[in-house]
Design a protein around this motif. Sequence first.
Motif, PDB file in Angstrom:
ATOM      1  N   THR A 501       0.839  -1.205   0.000  1.00 20.22           N
ATOM      2  CA  THR A 501       0.000   0.000   0.000  1.00 20.22           C
ATOM      3  C   THR A 501       0.873   1.254   0.000  1.00 20.22           C
ATOM      4  O   THR A 501       2.054   1.188   0.327  1.00 20.22           O
ATOM      5  CB  THR A 501      -0.906   0.045   1.256  1.00 20.22           C
ATOM      6  OG1 THR A 501      -0.073   0.041   2.410  1.00 20.22           O
ATOM      7  CG2 THR A 501      -1.845  -1.133   1.309  1.00 20.22           C
ATOM      8  N   ASP A 502       0.256   2.370  -0.350  1.00 18.07           N
ATOM      9  CA  ASP A 502       0.990   3.632  -0.268  1.00 18.07           C
ATOM     10  C   ASP A 502       0.956   4.123   1.178  1.00 18.07           C
ATOM     11  O   ASP A 502       0.398   3.444   2.055  1.00 18.07           O
ATOM     12  CB  ASP A 502       0.430   4.672  -1.252  1.00 18.07           C
ATOM     13  CG  ASP A 502      -1.019   5.047  -0.957  1.00 18.07           C
ATOM     14  OD1 ASP A 502      -1.499   4.767   0.158  1.00 18.07           O
ATOM     15  OD2 ASP A 502      -1.671   5.627  -1.837  1.00 18.07           O
ATOM     16  N   LYS A 503       1.502   5.304   1.426  1.00 16.92           N
ATOM     17  CA  LYS A 503       1.601   5.744   2.823  1.00 16.92           C
ATOM     18  C   LYS A 503       0.236   6.022   3.445  1.00 16.92           C
ATOM     19  O   LYS A 503       0.117   6.112   4.659  1.00 16.92           O
ATOM     20  CB  LYS A 503       2.517   6.955   2.940  1.00 16.92           C
ATOM     21  CG  LYS A 503       2.062   8.170   2.192  1.00 16.92           C
ATOM     22  CD  LYS A 503       3.086   9.281   2.353  1.00 16.92           C
ATOM     23  CE  LYS A 503       2.706  10.441   1.459  1.00 16.92           C
ATOM     24  NZ  LYS A 503       3.668  11.502   1.470  1.00 16.92           N
ATOM     25  N   PHE A 504      -0.791   6.159   2.613  1.00 21.02           N
ATOM     26  CA  PHE A 504      -2.120   6.401   3.173  1.00 21.02           C
ATOM     27  C   PHE A 504      -2.856   5.091   3.454  1.00 21.02           C
ATOM     28  O   PHE A 504      -3.824   5.057   4.190  1.00 21.02           O
ATOM     29  CB  PHE A 504      -2.964   7.249   2.209  1.00 21.02           C
ATOM     30  CG  PHE A 504      -2.231   8.465   1.746  1.00 21.02           C
ATOM     31  CD1 PHE A 504      -1.939   9.478   2.647  1.00 21.02           C
ATOM     32  CD2 PHE A 504      -1.800   8.593   0.439  1.00 21.02           C
ATOM     33  CE1 PHE A 504      -1.232  10.595   2.243  1.00 21.02           C
ATOM     34  CE2 PHE A 504      -1.096   9.702   0.025  1.00 21.02           C
ATOM     35  CZ  PHE A 504      -0.807  10.708   0.925  1.00 21.02           C
ATOM     36  N   ILE A 508      -1.187  -0.167  -3.939  1.00 23.65           N
ATOM     37  CA  ILE A 508      -0.462   0.307  -5.125  1.00 23.65           C
ATOM     38  C   ILE A 508      -0.701  -0.722  -6.217  1.00 23.65           C
ATOM     39  O   ILE A 508      -0.509  -1.921  -6.009  1.00 23.65           O
ATOM     40  CB  ILE A 508       1.044   0.445  -4.828  1.00 23.65           C
ATOM     41  CG1 ILE A 508       1.249   1.450  -3.694  1.00 23.65           C
ATOM     42  CG2 ILE A 508       1.800   0.873  -6.074  1.00 23.65           C
ATOM     43  CD1 ILE A 508       2.693   1.598  -3.261  1.00 23.65           C
ATOM     44  N   GLU A 509      -1.116  -0.247  -7.371  1.00 29.41           N
ATOM     45  CA  GLU A 509      -1.393  -1.178  -8.466  1.00 29.41           C
ATOM     46  C   GLU A 509      -0.098  -1.615  -9.139  1.00 29.41           C
ATOM     47  O   GLU A 509       0.901  -0.893  -9.133  1.00 29.41           O
ATOM     48  CB  GLU A 509      -2.328  -0.532  -9.493  1.00 29.41           C
ATOM     49  CG  GLU A 509      -3.742  -0.393  -8.940  1.00 29.41           C
ATOM     50  CD  GLU A 509      -4.530   0.640  -9.696  1.00 29.41           C
ATOM     51  OE1 GLU A 509      -4.147   1.833  -9.670  1.00 29.41           O
ATOM     52  OE2 GLU A 509      -5.529   0.262 -10.329  1.00 29.41           O
ATOM     53  N   GLU A 519      -4.884  -4.408 -10.568  1.00 26.12           N
ATOM     54  CA  GLU A 519      -4.062  -5.559 -10.202  1.00 26.12           C
ATOM     55  C   GLU A 519      -3.067  -5.111  -9.133  1.00 26.12           C
ATOM     56  O   GLU A 519      -2.491  -4.038  -9.245  1.00 26.12           O
ATOM     57  CB  GLU A 519      -3.306  -6.045 -11.439  1.00 26.12           C
ATOM     58  CG  GLU A 519      -2.759  -7.429 -11.278  1.00 26.12           C
ATOM     59  CD  GLU A 519      -2.201  -7.984 -12.589  1.00 26.12           C
ATOM     60  OE1 GLU A 519      -1.281  -8.770 -12.518  1.00 26.12           O
ATOM     61  OE2 GLU A 519      -2.706  -7.590 -13.661  1.00 26.12           O
ATOM     62  N   THR A 520      -2.850  -5.914  -8.111  1.00 32.87           N
ATOM     63  CA  THR A 520      -1.893  -5.528  -7.075  1.00 32.87           C
ATOM     64  C   THR A 520      -0.561  -6.234  -7.336  1.00 32.87           C
ATOM     65  O   THR A 520      -0.442  -7.043  -8.249  1.00 32.87           O
ATOM     66  CB  THR A 520      -2.385  -5.911  -5.666  1.00 32.87           C
ATOM     67  OG1 THR A 520      -2.324  -7.333  -5.529  1.00 32.87           O
ATOM     68  CG2 THR A 520      -3.803  -5.435  -5.405  1.00 32.87           C
ATOM     69  N   TYR A 521       0.420  -5.960  -6.484  1.00 31.44           N
ATOM     70  CA  TYR A 521       1.721  -6.614  -6.637  1.00 31.44           C
ATOM     71  C   TYR A 521       1.657  -8.094  -6.274  1.00 31.44           C
ATOM     72  O   TYR A 521       2.584  -8.836  -6.562  1.00 31.44           O
ATOM     73  CB  TYR A 521       2.784  -5.885  -5.792  1.00 31.44           C
ATOM     74  CG  TYR A 521       3.368  -4.708  -6.533  1.00 31.44           C
ATOM     75  CD1 TYR A 521       4.445  -4.886  -7.378  1.00 31.44           C
ATOM     76  CD2 TYR A 521       2.820  -3.449  -6.439  1.00 31.44           C
ATOM     77  CE1 TYR A 521       4.974  -3.822  -8.104  1.00 31.44           C
ATOM     78  CE2 TYR A 521       3.331  -2.379  -7.152  1.00 31.44           C
ATOM     79  CZ  TYR A 521       4.414  -2.578  -7.981  1.00 31.44           C
ATOM     80  OH  TYR A 521       4.923  -1.527  -8.704  1.00 31.44           O
ATOM     81  N   PHE A 526      -6.788  -8.686  -6.645  1.00 32.35           N
ATOM     82  CA  PHE A 526      -7.227  -7.489  -7.364  1.00 32.35           C
ATOM     83  C   PHE A 526      -7.956  -6.536  -6.405  1.00 32.35           C
ATOM     84  O   PHE A 526      -8.499  -6.969  -5.391  1.00 32.35           O
ATOM     85  CB  PHE A 526      -8.188  -7.877  -8.497  1.00 32.35           C
ATOM     86  CG  PHE A 526      -7.539  -8.733  -9.550  1.00 32.35           C
ATOM     87  CD1 PHE A 526      -6.971  -8.161 -10.670  1.00 32.35           C
ATOM     88  CD2 PHE A 526      -7.475 -10.118  -9.405  1.00 32.35           C
ATOM     89  CE1 PHE A 526      -6.360  -8.938 -11.634  1.00 32.35           C
ATOM     90  CE2 PHE A 526      -6.868 -10.908 -10.366  1.00 32.35           C
ATOM     91  CZ  PHE A 526      -6.312 -10.317 -11.481  1.00 32.35           C
ATOM     92  N   VAL A 527      -7.973  -5.267  -6.764  1.00 31.46           N
ATOM     93  CA  VAL A 527      -8.766  -4.299  -5.992  1.00 31.46           C
ATOM     94  C   VAL A 527      -9.719  -3.603  -6.958  1.00 31.46           C
ATOM     95  O   VAL A 527      -9.333  -3.263  -8.078  1.00 31.46           O
ATOM     96  CB  VAL A 527      -7.911  -3.224  -5.297  1.00 31.46           C
ATOM     97  CG1 VAL A 527      -7.345  -3.723  -4.002  1.00 31.46           C
ATOM     98  CG2 VAL A 527      -6.837  -2.691  -6.200  1.00 31.46           C
ATOM     99  N   VAL A 528     -10.935  -3.405  -6.509  1.00 30.05           N
ATOM    100  CA  VAL A 528     -11.914  -2.746  -7.380  1.00 30.05           C
ATOM    101  C   VAL A 528     -12.633  -1.646  -6.615  1.00 30.05           C
ATOM    102  O   VAL A 528     -12.625  -1.616  -5.384  1.00 30.05           O
ATOM    103  CB  VAL A 528     -12.960  -3.748  -7.939  1.00 30.05           C
ATOM    104  CG1 VAL A 528     -12.307  -4.779  -8.825  1.00 30.05           C
ATOM    105  CG2 VAL A 528     -13.730  -4.423  -6.811  1.00 30.05           C
TER     106      VAL A 528
END
Length: 765
Positions: A501-504, A508-509, A519-521, A526-528
């Motif tokens: 994830t980012d700092k928030f 992160i895709e 698509e995630t790492y 997956f995130v939608v």
Amino acid sequence: MIKMSVGVIICTCGNTLNDKIDIDKLVDFAKSLEDVSIVKRVELLCKDYKQVAQELKGKIDRLLFVGCSERSSLTFNEDKIAQILEEIGLDRAMFEVANIREQCAWVHEDRDGATRKALDQLMMAYVKLRSNRPTGDPIKLEKRVLVVGGGVAGMQCAIDLAKAGIEVVLVEKKPYLGGHTAQIPLLFQCEGWSSMCTSECIVPVIARETTFNDKIKVITNAEVKDVEKVNGNFSVTIEQEPQFVDPNKCVSCGKCAEVCPIEVPNQFDLGFSKRKAIDKDFSLAIPDTYNILEEYCNKCGECVKVCPTNAINLDAKPIQHTYTFGAVVIATGFSRFDLNRIAELNYAHPDVVTSLEFERLLTKGFKRPSDGKTPESLVFVLCSGSRSENGVPYCSKICCSVIMKLANRITTLFPETEVAVVYKDIRTPGKLEDFYKMVERKGVEFIKGEVDEITSDNGRLKVAVFKEDGGEEEIEADMVVLAEALVPAEVQLLKKFGVVTDKFGFPIEFQPRVINPNETYVDRVFVVGAAKGPEIVQNSVESGSAVAMRIVEILKDGEKKLQKFVSYVNKDLCSKCGICASMCPHDAIKMEEDGAKVDSAFCRGCGLCMSVCPNHAIQLINFEDKQLLDQAEVAFKHAKEGEPRILALLCYWCSYAAADLMGMKGIKLPPNFRTIRIRCSSSVNAGTLLEILKKVDGVLIAGCPPKNCHHGWGNYVTAKRVKLMNEAMKQLGINPDRLRWEFIGVAMWGPLAKAIKEMTERLRS
Ligand code: FES
């Protein structure tokens, strides 16, 4: 030594390479190499590969292609190569390319120098090919998908997967489906024609389709408890709260709620209405069943007595469900920023509400919470918590449009109400601009500036604004609506799946994000919808459908073909330090009692683990340290004496393509450098770099630009590694100019050429 049969195809690219390189020399050289059984000179392999494949079939067990770049060739790239290997019946790993076109013939003018380089590039590819190992067996994938989150994005994804015949388990935290969308009475429709649509229509339509589908199992009041990656799949334990009301028996008659003596705030209405301890959250809630709020229920049993279908069991216990999944979709939507953290907004005042609270209030009538009177004046404050030092620095993307929708509604239904909007900027993308224009025409006052503070005096709110023009203004209002910032909902859940994830806390895709949306790492997670960042309903639904398509493709064969480059652990050398597991951007390594273990189906083959292992216990198959050293050993065998010998280690994605583009764009360089396509730039450890420096004069290592590494943080790791090595080299009396790092994106062929030239000049002097 194992006997091999290597085939070498040398393509002249329609005889265009002959002027630049002495192809006869290459052919003779290839013939002289051990175990080379066939050398074929062809004019255009890309146009004629089927016939060539037939000629080679059954005669070779390894293939070396000498010609254009498999990364950048527009006619003979990785996909086409996969076809030719299939025709010949060769494993994908039994293949290497010597790029003599883009990075040799096209970038050098000196025919002798280019020929010498081509011979070396051929030799480097040949020595690597000889030590390549076959690809592992495919891994069986479960044809079942977990969707976490029963909002519109998750439901749409589940429906589309089910229609394609894939089993889905949909887990929702709340007792009902629909997520935040169910709480928003009017939804934007904006593609093609801006308009509104009611959630009371949309949510039941999509929720019914979800619950009626035999392929979808909906588990409400539930959360993901544990995740384990097992043999390429996800083993997930789901914990469901006690089902005090059996949804299969409940007929939604409401008799239980009538007799329930306990009244509590209804969280569906964000506390602006009441419900009973046993109740439905809203009348159209699906699944169509009542539920009990355990924390409020005193178990008096009145509901049990009146239930006509014996659907209530006050002794129900939590239930655990465990399933194995081949793919996972995170559709958990957004959370709301806590505006109490920004004291000057005075959110504690009853008449200062958030936009979502205002949506719920409006369903009860246009009344202010403190005294139930209809407000005569209303101020909307945009960017409440967004783009703010005290809140989050990013734009929450949808709030301007939400406020325009609400302002439009108020000015339409209550034209006598004075409406003002305090804003920093108005961001209403695409067709949503229509709502902004509509509101402007209706006479809403727009004040550009920032709220200094919101105070109250005698029942009136005062909004003090620092205006952009330098002035100050105080606006009096009966009610203030804050366009609240949106924040990630389920950071811990993402972590359970190993998602970066980012700092928030937003995922992160996977890179390149423009072609891997959602698509995630982590492979097959997956995130939608708003789970990946603030999003409007329509786009959320689109992302749900888009991901379903991706998953159908992935799971259609029920197996995953492994890449030819995955990491493996030599357990005898592993000291169980866990550094590899902690550094893996793809969450593919776990620590077991006897050491680190790589789940090959999740390994994306960056090689970062290999470079951080203090014991060299982990290696990336077909990109091993030894293979790199072998290539470095022969890299300048044919080079002329006297010129600095520079070896460029270029990352698989961006930097190697930039080197191809140097040739394609007509840049000319002296032929004193050789290139090796490595995986992520981070895959080469310090020890190997030093070993290479014993064989060549200079090493240029280049990787993707900041934030663009295909493996998360690999480029930063390399930048830091080289910086530290340069320091150490200085102290050891080794010229630090011999090792150089560059962030090189695909379009940075110019800076790459400049770096090679500079390095050549410095090393020459
Ligand atoms: Fe290019 Fe990591 S993939 S530096």
